[in-house]
Design an enzyme around this catalytic site. Structure first.
Site, PDB file in Angstrom:
ATOM      1  N   GLY A  26      32.338 -25.743  15.802  1.00 37.81           N
ATOM      2  CA  GLY A  26      34.028 -24.656  14.568  1.00 37.81           C
ATOM      3  C   GLY A  26      34.620 -24.184  15.499  1.00 37.81           C
ATOM      4  O   GLY A  26      35.874 -23.703  15.135  1.00 37.81           O
ATOM      5  N   ARG A  46       1.382 -14.951   6.606  1.00 31.48           N
ATOM      6  CA  ARG A  46       1.939 -13.843   6.774  1.00 31.48           C
ATOM      7  C   ARG A  46       3.408 -14.410   7.480  1.00 31.48           C
ATOM      8  O   ARG A  46       3.379 -15.867   7.649  1.00 31.48           O
ATOM      9  CB  ARG A  46       1.293 -13.603   7.893  1.00 31.48           C
ATOM     10  CG  ARG A  46       0.400 -12.564   7.592  1.00 31.48           C
ATOM     11  CD  ARG A  46       0.772 -11.565   6.600  1.00 31.48           C
ATOM     12  NE  ARG A  46      -0.137 -10.410   5.711  1.00 31.48           N
ATOM     13  CZ  ARG A  46      -1.272 -10.155   5.112  1.00 31.48           C
ATOM     14  NH1 ARG A  46      -1.085 -11.815   4.322  1.00 31.48           N
ATOM     15  NH2 ARG A  46      -2.093  -9.390   4.511  1.00 31.48           N
ATOM     16  N   GLY A  82      29.554 -17.782  17.344  1.00 30.51           N
ATOM     17  CA  GLY A  82      27.592 -17.045  17.616  1.00 30.51           C
ATOM     18  C   GLY A  82      27.636 -16.780  19.414  1.00 30.51           C
ATOM     19  O   GLY A  82      27.765 -17.767  19.915  1.00 30.51           O
ATOM     20  N   GLU A 112      16.220 -22.332   9.035  1.00 30.04           N
ATOM     21  CA  GLU A 112      16.245 -21.409   8.236  1.00 30.04           C
ATOM     22  C   GLU A 112      17.912 -21.900   7.264  1.00 30.04           C
ATOM     23  O   GLU A 112      17.708 -22.290   6.098  1.00 30.04           O
ATOM     24  CB  GLU A 112      17.282 -21.040   9.008  1.00 30.04           C
ATOM     25  CG  GLU A 112      19.057 -21.494   9.435  1.00 30.04           C
ATOM     26  CD  GLU A 112      19.607 -20.112   9.778  1.00 30.04           C
ATOM     27  OE1 GLU A 112      19.725 -18.999   9.597  1.00 30.04           O
ATOM     28  OE2 GLU A 112      20.489 -20.446  10.522  1.00 30.04           O
ATOM     29  N   VAL A 141      16.875 -12.538  17.544  1.00 34.42           N
ATOM     30  CA  VAL A 141      15.656 -12.067  18.550  1.00 34.42           C
ATOM     31  C   VAL A 141      16.216 -13.339  19.754  1.00 34.42           C
ATOM     32  O   VAL A 141      16.543 -14.098  20.752  1.00 34.42           O
ATOM     33  CB  VAL A 141      15.058 -11.898  18.181  1.00 34.42           C
ATOM     34  CG1 VAL A 141      13.714 -12.790  19.700  1.00 34.42           C
ATOM     35  CG2 VAL A 141      14.699 -11.104  18.150  1.00 34.42           C
ATOM     36  N   ASP A 197      22.274 -23.653  18.273  1.00 32.78           N
ATOM     37  CA  ASP A 197      21.880 -25.025  17.512  1.00 32.78           C
ATOM     38  C   ASP A 197      21.789 -26.446  18.141  1.00 32.78           C
ATOM     39  O   ASP A 197      21.172 -27.454  16.920  1.00 32.78           O
ATOM     40  CB  ASP A 197      22.416 -24.266  16.309  1.00 32.78           C
ATOM     41  CG  ASP A 197      23.225 -23.327  15.598  1.00 32.78           C
ATOM     42  OD1 ASP A 197      21.763 -22.546  15.605  1.00 32.78           O
ATOM     43  OD2 ASP A 197      24.484 -22.734  14.861  1.00 32.78           O
TER      44      ASP A 197
HETATM   45  N1  LIG Z   1      37.979 -18.365  16.178  1.00 34.27           N
HETATM   46  C1  LIG Z   1      37.143 -18.108  15.494  1.00 34.27           C
HETATM   47  N2  LIG Z   1      37.357 -16.840  14.466  1.00 34.27           N
HETATM   48  C2  LIG Z   1      36.818 -17.038  13.325  1.00 34.27           C
HETATM   49  N3  LIG Z   1      35.933 -17.944  13.278  1.00 34.27           N
HETATM   50  C3  LIG Z   1      35.658 -18.329  13.936  1.00 34.27           C
HETATM   51  C4  LIG Z   1      36.562 -19.021  15.311  1.00 34.27           C
HETATM   52  N4  LIG Z   1      35.363 -19.399  15.373  1.00 34.27           N
HETATM   53  C5  LIG Z   1      34.494 -20.228  14.823  1.00 34.27           C
HETATM   54  N5  LIG Z   1      34.440 -19.121  14.127  1.00 34.27           N
HETATM   55  C6  LIG Z   1      33.948 -19.564  12.584  1.00 34.27           C
HETATM   56  O1  LIG Z   1      32.273 -18.802  13.250  1.00 34.27           O
HETATM   57  C7  LIG Z   1      31.528 -19.620  12.492  1.00 34.27           C
HETATM   58  C8  LIG Z   1      30.675 -19.975  13.756  1.00 34.27           C
HETATM   59  O2  LIG Z   1      29.712 -21.376  13.143  1.00 34.27           O
HETATM   60  P1  LIG Z   1      30.594 -22.529  14.524  1.00 34.27           P
HETATM   61  O3  LIG Z   1      32.003 -23.083  14.555  1.00 34.27           O
HETATM   62  O4  LIG Z   1      29.855 -23.446  14.443  1.00 34.27           O
HETATM   63  O5  LIG Z   1      30.323 -21.787  14.982  1.00 34.27           O
HETATM   64  P2  LIG Z   1      30.433 -21.881  17.115  1.00 34.27           P
HETATM   65  O6  LIG Z   1      31.417 -22.087  17.437  1.00 34.27           O
HETATM   66  O7  LIG Z   1      29.506 -20.826  17.262  1.00 34.27           O
HETATM   67  O8  LIG Z   1      29.805 -23.139  16.207  1.00 34.27           O
HETATM   68  C9  LIG Z   1      31.816 -21.139  11.679  1.00 34.27           C
HETATM   69  O9  LIG Z   1      31.648 -20.338  10.514  1.00 34.27           O
HETATM   70  C10 LIG Z   1      33.044 -20.665  12.522  1.00 34.27           C
HETATM   71  O10 LIG Z   1      34.606 -21.143  11.649  1.00 34.27           O
HETATM   72  O1  LIG Z   2      25.519 -13.751  13.697  1.00 31.03           O
HETATM   73  P1  LIG Z   2      25.224 -14.417  12.549  1.00 31.03           P
HETATM   74  O2  LIG Z   2      26.519 -14.135  11.795  1.00 31.03           O
HETATM   75  O3  LIG Z   2      24.201 -13.765  11.282  1.00 31.03           O
HETATM   76  O4  LIG Z   2      25.161 -15.786  12.624  1.00 31.03           O
HETATM   77  C1  LIG Z   2      23.509 -16.450  12.068  1.00 31.03           C
HETATM   78  C2  LIG Z   2      24.267 -17.706  12.410  1.00 31.03           C
HETATM   79  O5  LIG Z   2      24.750 -17.589  14.014  1.00 31.03           O
HETATM   80  C3  LIG Z   2      24.023 -18.704  14.742  1.00 31.03           C
HETATM   81  O6  LIG Z   2      22.831 -17.976  14.990  1.00 31.03           O
HETATM   82  C4  LIG Z   2      24.578 -19.703  16.118  1.00 31.03           C
HETATM   83  O7  LIG Z   2      25.005 -20.099  14.977  1.00 31.03           O
HETATM   84  P2  LIG Z   2      26.525 -20.734  15.497  1.00 31.03           P
HETATM   85  O8  LIG Z   2      26.702 -20.722  17.095  1.00 31.03           O
HETATM   86  O9  LIG Z   2      27.128 -21.864  15.563  1.00 31.03           O
HETATM   87  O10 LIG Z   2      27.407 -19.993  16.427  1.00 31.03           O
HETATM   88  C5  LIG Z   2      22.891 -19.721  13.951  1.00 31.03           C
HETATM   89  O11 LIG Z   2      21.715 -20.223  14.605  1.00 31.03           O
HETATM   90  C6  LIG Z   2      23.183 -18.718  12.767  1.00 31.03           C
HETATM   91  O12 LIG Z   2      23.075 -19.434  10.954  1.00 31.03           O
HETATM   92 MG   LIG Z   3      28.465 -24.169  15.373  1.00 29.56          MG
END
Ligand SMILES: Nc1ncnc2c1ncn2[C@@H]1O[C@H](COP(=O)(O)OP(=O)(O)O)[C@@H](O)[C@H]1O
Ligand SMILES: O=P(O)(O)OC[C@H]1O[C@](O)(COP(=O)(O)O)[C@@H](O)[C@@H]1O
Ligand SMILES: [Mg+2]
Length: 362
Positions: free
Chosen positions: A119, A279, A14, A238, A286, A143
């Site tokens: 991830g 509420r 994200g 959440e 955001v 996060d």
């Molecule tokens: N290169 C990628 N291709 C596809 N999905 C990805 C990739 N990198 C992360 N994700 C997925 O995006 C989601 C975001 O989670 P996370 O790995 O925690 O991402 P972040 O790197 O933002 O923390 C996870 O479900 C992860 O498997």
């Molecule tokens: O943008 P999406 O796919 O709705 O994902 C929402 C999720 O991404 C986040 O904003 C950020 O998470 P990551 O840093 O793991 O990508 C979480 O707080 C939230 O649960």
């Molecule tokens: Mg993450």
């Protein structure tokens, strides 16, 4: 082609505030400091699956002073489509990692800086191992759930946005004698809720790491009423579950659940239990935007410079980190797949309890 050293950089997972500031620092250090050529890969690993690979040269002209202040990522990003388990339209899964390796080769890069959460860094580390490409990770995520670092880029801004929301909610709550419930992001961790709840003067903070009972929430509202408080502020992360232990998701039935909706559940239950007018605000995306706060810009700058220095020193498979008031780095294998959650015995929880904030468990 010149024989200048070429490195790649990408943003993954994200988006969050501060990513452009990291890119600025990486480009400045690599181009000015070492005379390298920097290739910005588009849309995380998704850009490496396209042919030709979607990428652009990043040079100093791209960073004229504005991007330091702008949220989002100029490179784009992805949080779906894991190349080792890529979803096809017919529902099957395909290992497309070899295409990514070919993509790296097409770009002729000798090292990669990957800006992502745990991830993303886990996926990138497997890809770079397969390609025998040195990888340096930079932790980012609102996060703040990446292990091994006290800080990830984007967290401070997100906490600021959530705190601002509480600042906006308090006067209207007090004007209308209401309970205001604010649902914030964080995936499986409660860091944003806890920090913003403390900073924003919440009366109740619910995080997934601490089980709660609705009776305890009602008791806290009763206590506030006895003290003639006519409003209450409640922050809910959440990933908090229903009292029966069910996750509340915004995408029922989807392959990968997205959280969303627990604020409405808690709001409804509080209204029933207390008779108060309630509420609910779901803050949502955001929290990922806004002007990056100085702390995020500072960390972005420190991390970006250190990541390039590590590549220059011949290091690989490391993640830059902030620990003990300095920048450091540690092995990526030691940080991926072990998310950093709220410590129920930690300093923030202790402070919250000391402030009389109800965490739902007593
Ligand atoms: N290169 C990628 N291709 C596809 N999905 C990805 C990739 N990198 C992360 N994700 C997925 O995006 C989601 C975001 O989670 P996370 O790995 O925690 O991402 P972040 O790197 O933002 O923390 C996870 O479900 C992860 O498997
Ligand atoms: O943008 P999406 O796919 O709705 O994902 C929402 C999720 O991404 C986040 O904003 C950020 O998470 P990551 O840093 O793991 O990508 C979480 O707080 C939230 O649960
Ligand atoms: Mg993450």
């Amino acid at each position: 082609m010149t024989n200048r050293r070429r490195i790649g950089v990408l943003t993954s997972g994200g988006d969050c505030a501060g990513l452009n500031a990291v890119l600025r620092a990486v480009v400045q250090r690599a181009v000015e400091g070492y005379g390298w050529h920097v290739v910005g890969i588009h849309k995380g690993t998704a850009g490496l699956l396209s042919r030709p690979v979607e990428a652009e040269t990043l040079d100093l002209s791209r960073f004229q002073g504005e991007l330091l202040r702008r949220a989002g990522t100029i490179l784009g990003t992805t949080n779906k489509g894991n190349p080792f388990n890529f979803p096809l339209p017919d529902g099957r899964r395909l290992d497309r990692s070899e295409e990514i390796v070919e993509g790296f080769r097409e770009l002729e890069i000798e090292g990669l800086i990957g800006i992502g959460g745990d991830g993303s860094l886990a996926i990138l580390s497997r890809l770079c191992e397969k390609a025998d490409l040195p990888l340096i990770g930079i932790p980012k995520t609102i996060d703040n759930d990446v292990a091994g670092t006290e800080v990830a880029i984007g967290y401070a801004t997100a906490v600021g946005v959530a705190t601002d929301a509480l600042d906006h909610l308090q006067p209207t709550a007090a004007s209308h004698d209401r309970i205001m419930v604010l649902e914030v992001m964080g995936r499986d961790a409660g860091h944003i809720a806890l920090a913003a709840g403390i900073a924003g003067g919440a009366d109740i903070i619910l995080v997934p790491e601490i089980p709660y009972s609705l009776d305890n929430l009602k008791r806290k509202i009763d206590e506030l009423r006895r003290r003639d408080r006519n409003f209450a502020l409640v922050v809910v992360a959440e990933a908090v579950r229903t009292e029966e232990g069910e996750a509340v998701t915004a995408s029922p039935g989807a392959a990968k659940a997205r959280y969303g909706g627990i604020g409405h559940y808690i709001g409804q239950k509080l209204a029933e239990a207390t008779g108060a007018e309630v509420r609910v605000t779901v803050l949502g995306h955001v929290q990922r935007g806004g002007t990056p706060v100085p702390r995020d810009r500072l960390m972005a700058s420190i991390f970006g410079v250190h990541a390039v220095d590590l590549l220059a020193a011949g290091k690989r498979d490391r993640m830059v980190a902030w620990s003990g008031r300095t920048v450091t780095d540690l092995a990526l294998v030691d940080v991926v797949d072990q998310p950093h959650r709220v410590d129920p015995q930690g300093a923030l929880v202790h402070a919250a309890r000391g402030l009389g904030i109800c965490l739902g468990d007593r």
